[in-house]
Scaffold this motif. Structure first.
Motif, mmCIF file in Angstrom:
data_model
loop_
_atom_site.group_PDB
_atom_site.id
_atom_site.type_symbol
_atom_site.label_atom_id
_atom_site.label_comp_id
_atom_site.label_asym_id
_atom_site.label_seq_id
_atom_site.Cartn_x
_atom_site.Cartn_y
_atom_site.Cartn_z
ATOM 1 N N ASN A 83 62.487 -2.896 35.093
ATOM 2 C CA ASN A 83 61.079 -3.287 35.006
ATOM 3 C C ASN A 83 60.861 -3.664 33.548
ATOM 4 N N TRP A 84 60.567 -4.921 33.287
ATOM 5 C CA TRP A 84 60.530 -5.376 31.907
ATOM 6 C C TRP A 84 59.310 -6.239 31.656
ATOM 7 N N GLN A 85 58.582 -5.934 30.618
ATOM 8 C CA GLN A 85 57.405 -6.727 30.259
ATOM 9 C C GLN A 85 57.646 -7.402 28.919
ATOM 10 N N LEU A 86 57.397 -8.715 28.891
ATOM 11 C CA LEU A 86 57.516 -9.478 27.662
ATOM 12 C C LEU A 86 56.241 -10.307 27.537
ATOM 13 N N LEU B 177 69.797 7.433 36.586
ATOM 14 C CA LEU B 177 69.801 7.418 35.128
ATOM 15 C C LEU B 177 68.901 6.275 34.677
ATOM 16 N N VAL B 178 67.904 6.586 33.850
ATOM 17 C CA VAL B 178 66.941 5.556 33.421
ATOM 18 C C VAL B 178 66.883 5.505 31.899
ATOM 19 N N LEU B 179 67.025 4.311 31.363
ATOM 20 C CA LEU B 179 66.926 4.117 29.915
ATOM 21 C C LEU B 179 65.626 3.393 29.597
ATOM 22 N N ARG B 180 64.854 3.982 28.688
ATOM 23 C CA ARG B 180 63.640 3.317 28.184
ATOM 24 C C ARG B 180 63.855 3.099 26.687
ATOM 25 N N PRO B 181 64.173 1.870 26.293
ATOM 26 C CA PRO B 181 64.443 1.619 24.861
ATOM 27 C C PRO B 181 63.242 1.953 23.983
ATOM 28 N N ASP B 182 62.044 1.775 24.535
ATOM 29 C CA ASP B 182 60.838 2.198 23.826
ATOM 30 C C ASP B 182 60.094 3.165 24.749
ATOM 31 N N TRP C 201 54.327 -11.644 30.658
ATOM 32 C CA TRP C 201 55.211 -11.709 31.824
ATOM 33 C C TRP C 201 55.799 -10.344 32.128
ATOM 34 N N ARG C 202 55.934 -10.058 33.399
ATOM 35 C CA ARG C 202 56.597 -8.810 33.806
ATOM 36 C C ARG C 202 57.564 -9.115 34.936
ATOM 37 N N LEU C 203 58.716 -8.525 34.830
ATOM 38 C CA LEU C 203 59.750 -8.771 35.823
ATOM 39 C C LEU C 203 60.239 -7.438 36.373
ATOM 40 N N ASN D 113 58.840 -0.481 29.859
ATOM 41 C CA ASN D 113 60.122 -1.168 30.060
ATOM 42 C C ASN D 113 61.240 -0.167 30.343
ATOM 43 N N GLN D 114 62.015 -0.457 31.367
ATOM 44 C CA GLN D 114 63.094 0.454 31.719
ATOM 45 C C GLN D 114 64.190 -0.272 32.494
ATOM 46 N N VAL D 115 65.375 0.301 32.417
ATOM 47 C CA VAL D 115 66.490 -0.194 33.206
ATOM 48 C C VAL D 115 67.246 1.043 33.700
ATOM 49 N N GLY D 116 67.722 1.008 34.948
ATOM 50 C CA GLY D 116 68.356 2.219 35.470
ATOM 51 C C GLY D 116 69.358 1.955 36.574
ATOM 52 N N VAL D 117 70.145 2.976 36.845
ATOM 53 C CA VAL D 117 71.108 2.922 37.954
ATOM 54 C C VAL D 117 70.898 4.152 38.831
#
Lengths: 375, 154
Positions: free
Chosen positions: A256-259, A209-214, A262-264, A219-223
């Motif tokens: 995976n997050w970019q600000l 399951l992957v959430l992309r707020p935009d 910076w990317r993490l 940028n994404q967060v998932g399980v």
């Protein structure tokens, strides 16, 4: 007797027949829907220099110079897709992916064929496109099967991908996959080979399951959750003599997050391993993970680093079957992007492989790589 | 005699000024980028978000049909304006994003064309296709229709 032989031969050849049938069906279908079709062909090239420095010679990739070519072909029509990826290098030549997808509605695709395991974040993000990943090395957790990767990377079967859009800007993707898991041979997992099919694989099921707020950003967060029944070829190695099967369940969380510059990117996986011996079973669990940070100093220069660690993995009997598995790594690197699509990357790392006992084998790594994509 | 020469010089200066103003006006008129589609296309309106989505490889449908974005390869200045004002990405980031989608999901990249004429041909052959061009070029070609202004020099 003859009848028996024929029957065994037929049993072994069914995957070839099935693959042929599917390919013929795909060709017929592609002709039928070619009115609005598009083809894409890409070649990812890379050349790498790899050196290790240590008192003892580590049991690692084996090649100090390596050239790789990854060929990607994609066919698209309005509702039908075919994707093939073939890799050639000094050490291997393999059909990595061959899958056919049917978009049965606007936000759902059903894939059939050989694909990369959806529970492996790094693998499904970069595949074999070396140019696409900032670093040269892959985290040990996400290493390919033939490089002592602990999780299956290639599954042959069905994969359903469904997108939900909670609103116009964000997206939520659900993936469900089921197919043939790799089997354990000698000191590595061996996936089902579409071109040289052999029987003996068990089942792999996974979900993600992957959430992309935009939805417009990366940028994404998932399980992810996966269960792999891994058949063991006991006679292939004395280490496997008493082992009949491995049941592997994994629960992962990734981001995976970019600000700004910076990317993490990070991925943590909890492993529950059930080693089935002929005279009983042994159960163990451990956690493996990594954190990679990248800083885009200018549009052309990126500085990056990665830490790979494990918890409770030191004495894992499963990981000891994969002696070249990268258990720990502290890495720093720099990448220079030049021309339209070329990259030159340098990496230095302090690394430990799992080894065959509870003590890890430590050494230092130096890597230099040129990578590019054409056209 | 000197007076006559002076009048001629003044007239020449005036003509040069007029020419400069005319050329300035013409370049000002060109400095507007518009989104276009084929004359027979059913696309009447498309939001800025949907334009961005389509060019970033995300499925956008109008009247149940997929919107096909078309890119220009030839005009560097036009592309630069398009990437900055519509996509809000550098050329490299944008190319990487499209490559990533192709590599991961097999998502097709926007079709690339070499010149204005090829763009117009693409737009007229695919009714749900969109492209971008200078306003002056769009106005001069009756095979295309302007959907909206994407960027205007201020």
């Amino acid at each position: 007797m003859i009848r028996k032989r024929r029957s065994a031969s037929c049993r072994h050849r069914w995957p070839i027949r099935l693959a042929r049938t599917v390919l013929l069906a795909a060709l017929w279908f592609s002709q039928a829907v070619r009115a609005d079709s598009q083809h894409d062909f890409l070649v990812f090239l890379s050349a790498e220099r790899f050196e290790t420095f240590s008192a003892s010679e580590p049991e690692l990739e084996g090649l100090s110079n390596r050239a790789t070519a990854d060929f990607l072909y994609v066919y698209n029509s309005d509702r039908f897709r075919v994707l093939g990826e073939y890799i050639w290098s000094d050490s291997e030549s393999e059909l990595e992916r061959l899958k056919m997808g049917w978009e049965f509605d606007e936000q759902s695709v059903l894939w059939f064929g050989r694909f990369h395991a959806i529970s492996n974040y790094w693998t499904t993000e970069y595949h074999h496109g070396q140019y696409m990943q900032t670093s040269i090395s892959r985290p040990g957790l996400e290493q390919w099967e033939d490089k002592s990767g602990p999780m299956p990377s290639h599954i042959t079967g069905l994969w359903l991908e469904k997108d939900f859009s909670p609103n116009a800007r964000s997206s939520l993707s659900l993936g469900l996959a089921a197919g043939l898991a790799p089997k354990f041979v000698e000191d590595q997992l061996v996936p089902f080979d579409v071109l040289e099919p052999e029987s003996g694989q068990d089942l792999s099921i996974s979900t993600r399951l992957v959430l992309r707020p935009d939805a417009l950003s990366t940028n994404q967060v998932g399980v992810s959750l996966a269960h792999n029944d891994i058949a063991v070829v006991s006679e292939s190695s004395p280490e496997l003599a008493d082992l009949s099967a491995i049941r592997q369940t994994t629960l992962g969380i990734f981001s995976n997050w970019q600000l700004r510059d910076w990317r993490l990117s990070t991925h943590w996986v909890y492993f529950d391993i059930d080693m089935k011996y002929f005279d009983g079973s042994v159960r163990e669990d451990f956690v493996l993970g990594y954190l990679q940070t990248e800083y885009e100093a200018t549009e052309d220069w990126t500085i990056f680093g990665r830490v790979e660690v494990g918890f409770g993995e030191d004495s894992s009997r499963y990981l000891q079957l994969l002696p070249a598995f990268i258990a720990h790594r502290h890495m720093l690197g720099v990448r220079w992007d030049f021309a339209a699509s070329h990259g030159l990357t340098l990496e230095l790392a302090e690394t430990s492989t799992q080894g065959t006992e509870s003590m890890h084998d430590s050494f230092k790594e130096f890597r230099l790589q040129w990578s590019a994509v054409f056209p | 005699m000197e007076r006559r020469i002076s009048v001629r010089v003044q007239l020449a200066k005036f003509l040069i000024l007029v020419l400069i103003m005319l050329s300035a006006e013409s370049s000002w008129a060109e400095a507007t980028v518009v989104l276009v589609t084929g004359k027979g296309s059913p696309i009447e309106h498309i939001s800025s978000l949907d334009i961005r989505k389509a060019y970033l490889g995300i499925l956008v449908k109008i009247d149940e049909k997929t919107v096909h974005p078309v890119r220009r390869r030839d005009d560097k200045h036009l592309n630069q304006i398009f990437l900055q004002s519509v996509i809000a990405m550098s050329q490299r980031s944008y190319e990487r994003r499209l490559l990533s989608l192709l590599l991961r999901l097999g998502t097709p990249r926007p079709v690339m064309v070499n010149d204005n004429d090829a763009l117009v041909q693409m737009l007229t052959s695919r009714p749900i296709a969109i492209g971008y061009m200078w306003k002056s070029d769009a106005e001069a070609d009756d095979r295309v229709r302007i959907i909206k202004v994407l960027w205007q020099e201020t």
